[in-house]
Design a protein around this motif. Sequence first.
Motif, short mmCIF file in Angstrom:
data_model
loop_
_atom_site.label_atom_id
_atom_site.label_comp_id
_atom_site.label_asym_id
_atom_site.label_seq_id
_atom_site.Cartn_x
_atom_site.Cartn_y
_atom_site.Cartn_z
N ALA A 158 -12.93 -4.87 -6.89
CA ALA A 158 -13.73 -3.80 -6.30
C ALA A 158 -12.92 -2.92 -5.35
O ALA A 158 -13.11 -1.70 -5.28
N LEU A 159 -12.01 -3.54 -4.60
CA LEU A 159 -11.26 -2.79 -3.58
C LEU A 159 -9.91 -2.28 -4.09
O LEU A 159 -9.36 -1.33 -3.53
N GLY A 160 -9.39 -2.92 -5.14
CA GLY A 160 -8.07 -2.55 -5.63
C GLY A 160 -7.90 -1.08 -5.97
O GLY A 160 -6.89 -0.46 -5.59
N PRO A 161 -8.87 -0.44 -6.68
CA PRO A 161 -8.70 0.98 -7.00
C PRO A 161 -8.57 1.87 -5.78
O PRO A 161 -7.86 2.89 -5.82
N PHE A 162 -9.23 1.51 -4.67
CA PHE A 162 -9.11 2.31 -3.46
C PHE A 162 -7.71 2.18 -2.86
O PHE A 162 -7.13 3.15 -2.37
N ILE A 163 -7.16 0.95 -2.92
CA ILE A 163 -5.79 0.75 -2.44
C ILE A 163 -4.81 1.55 -3.29
O ILE A 163 -3.89 2.21 -2.77
N ALA A 164 -5.03 1.52 -4.61
CA ALA A 164 -4.17 2.30 -5.49
C ALA A 164 -4.26 3.78 -5.17
O ALA A 164 -3.24 4.50 -5.17
N GLY A 165 -5.48 4.26 -4.90
CA GLY A 165 -5.66 5.68 -4.60
C GLY A 165 -4.95 6.10 -3.33
O GLY A 165 -4.46 7.23 -3.22
N VAL A 166 -4.89 5.20 -2.36
CA VAL A 166 -4.24 5.54 -1.08
C VAL A 166 -2.72 5.44 -1.19
O VAL A 166 -1.99 6.30 -0.66
N LEU A 167 -2.22 4.42 -1.88
CA LEU A 167 -0.78 4.14 -1.86
C LEU A 167 0.01 4.79 -2.99
O LEU A 167 1.22 4.98 -2.85
N TYR A 168 -0.65 5.12 -4.09
CA TYR A 168 0.10 5.68 -5.21
C TYR A 168 0.08 7.20 -5.16
O TYR A 168 -0.97 7.83 -5.21
N VAL A 169 1.25 7.76 -5.05
CA VAL A 169 1.42 9.21 -5.09
C VAL A 169 2.21 9.52 -6.35
O VAL A 169 3.24 8.89 -6.61
N ALA A 170 1.71 10.47 -7.14
CA ALA A 170 2.35 10.77 -8.42
C ALA A 170 3.84 10.99 -8.22
O ALA A 170 4.26 11.81 -7.40
N GLY A 171 4.63 10.25 -8.97
CA GLY A 171 6.08 10.38 -8.88
C GLY A 171 6.71 9.45 -7.86
O GLY A 171 7.93 9.30 -7.84
N ASP A 172 5.90 8.82 -7.01
CA ASP A 172 6.44 7.89 -6.00
C ASP A 172 5.56 6.64 -5.98
O ASP A 172 4.49 6.63 -5.37
N ASN A 173 6.04 5.62 -6.64
CA ASN A 173 5.25 4.39 -6.73
C ASN A 173 5.73 3.31 -5.78
O ASN A 173 5.24 2.18 -5.83
N ARG A 174 6.66 3.62 -4.91
CA ARG A 174 7.30 2.58 -4.10
C ARG A 174 6.34 1.92 -3.12
O ARG A 174 6.37 0.70 -2.94
N SER A 175 5.50 2.70 -2.47
CA SER A 175 4.57 2.11 -1.49
C SER A 175 3.61 1.15 -2.17
O SER A 175 3.36 0.04 -1.68
N LEU A 176 3.05 1.55 -3.31
CA LEU A 176 2.10 0.70 -4.01
C LEU A 176 2.79 -0.57 -4.52
O LEU A 176 2.27 -1.68 -4.36
N LEU A 177 3.96 -0.43 -5.12
CA LEU A 177 4.65 -1.60 -5.67
C LEU A 177 5.13 -2.53 -4.56
O LEU A 177 5.20 -3.75 -4.77
N ALA A 178 5.45 -1.98 -3.40
CA ALA A 178 5.80 -2.83 -2.26
C ALA A 178 4.60 -3.66 -1.83
O ALA A 178 4.71 -4.87 -1.56
N PHE A 179 3.42 -3.04 -1.79
CA PHE A 179 2.19 -3.77 -1.45
C PHE A 179 1.92 -4.87 -2.47
O PHE A 179 1.58 -6.00 -2.11
N VAL A 180 2.08 -4.54 -3.75
CA VAL A 180 1.84 -5.52 -4.82
C VAL A 180 2.79 -6.70 -4.68
O VAL A 180 2.40 -7.86 -4.77
N GLY A 181 4.08 -6.41 -4.45
CA GLY A 181 5.05 -7.48 -4.29
C GLY A 181 4.74 -8.38 -3.11
O GLY A 181 4.83 -9.61 -3.20
N ILE A 182 4.34 -7.78 -1.99
CA ILE A 182 4.00 -8.56 -0.79
C ILE A 182 2.77 -9.42 -1.05
O ILE A 182 2.69 -10.58 -0.62
N ALA A 183 1.78 -8.87 -1.77
CA ALA A 183 0.56 -9.64 -2.07
C ALA A 183 0.90 -10.88 -2.90
O ALA A 183 0.38 -11.98 -2.64
N TYR A 184 1.78 -10.72 -3.88
CA TYR A 184 2.16 -11.87 -4.70
C TYR A 184 2.99 -12.88 -3.91
O TYR A 184 2.86 -14.10 -4.09
#
Length: 416
Positions: A158-184
């Motif tokens: 339920a909350l994941g899409p909102f996190i993706a919307g905040v952290l993913y900027v077209a052409g720059d996926n580093r912030s989102l992928l850093a969050f994903v890596g930290i979560a794992y």
Amino acid sequence: MAEVAERPRAGLGLGEKALRRTLGVNYLCCQFGKFSLMPVLAVMLARGSGGSTSAAGFHMFAFLLCVGLSSLLVSRWLPRLPYAVTMAGGMVCSGAGFGALAFTSRPGLVLLALCLAGFGNSVHGVLVRVLIAESLDAEPTRNTVYGILQIATNAAAALGPFIAGVLYVAGDNRSLLAFVGIAYLAAAVTLLVGLPLGLRPPSTMRPTDGARARIRTVRDPECLRALALTAAGAFAYGQFYSAFALFVAMAIDSAMLRAVLLGGPPVLIVLFQSGVTVLTNRKLRSGTPPLSLLAVSVGAFGIGIVLLGVGLPVVAGAAAAVAVFAFAEMLFGPMVSIAFNRLTNVSPITSSNFQGVSLTTGEALGSLSGGAVFLACYHHGAGDWYWLALGAATLVGAGLHLARARTTTVRPEEGH
């Protein structure tokens, strides 16, 4: 196989409360990583491949295939290491695989990274089911833990899409992928801290667990029913994010309403899963077989599908289908695991792999049908017939099992 044989449990030194706490936090962390990425993964892959949707589609297919099946490659070696080490290693593999996407767009390397991430998720999922089955004797207790994992998963969904919307900027996926890596990585830490290091999966290397035993198990009526019902439920579930998503996109103009409908099931599951778990525990304690409850969930999927084809106003029909789908999912997820926990002619790792194969096959075929057959029917003015035919087939399959179950005496599992 109606009578469940007792086998030695692995859960020495790990109580039910500790298991609930450890796996609940672990699932919340890893599913936040997964569901923060999945809403934009296809878009990210398409951008990285220069807009090639075919390359993105192939990469997504490979990832989902690895999530469902890749643990089969290492099943024989899983008992050699403690749960904590192997499951945490799976989380590290997933975090590393997703994190690597920030550093490459080369198709071959992207494929390897996604396969690594899928492999980690696959090993983790298999061993979670084995750990629960080996640590807890009573099916209602297992059902409670599976319900907690379902709540954690859907809170993240339920909350994941909102996190993706905040952290993913077209052409720059580093912030989102850093969050994903930290979560794992956080998910890995919860396992290393919460699980005893001496706790290992049961061995798969025993005389009764060779290829012939697996073939005999697959031919067993109870195993066949578990495989068939799971595949049928997964096929129906696969319609939600394929045919239903397409239907909503084409038939409803409001973007907000579309988002509410597609995001409805996770919210409903978070709110009502505990109540459904209490009801199903009562049924299990009274002797209702897990396969019968699994058939009820498949039938509920069928009702939800039929509601889309009976001519209700579009919004009303879609909303009713969402509510029924959510209820079906609350039953389906835990009952699939409990039904496969009952297969005692092979090791728990093997039965967990059977579960993964049937789920993956059903959902993959369901998504294919929902994305291809439904579109063809819709564009030829036969969208309602697609829903009615599929819903009727699903209901008939579930009804046949329930009718058969009424004529079969099943003794409740000892210890309920």
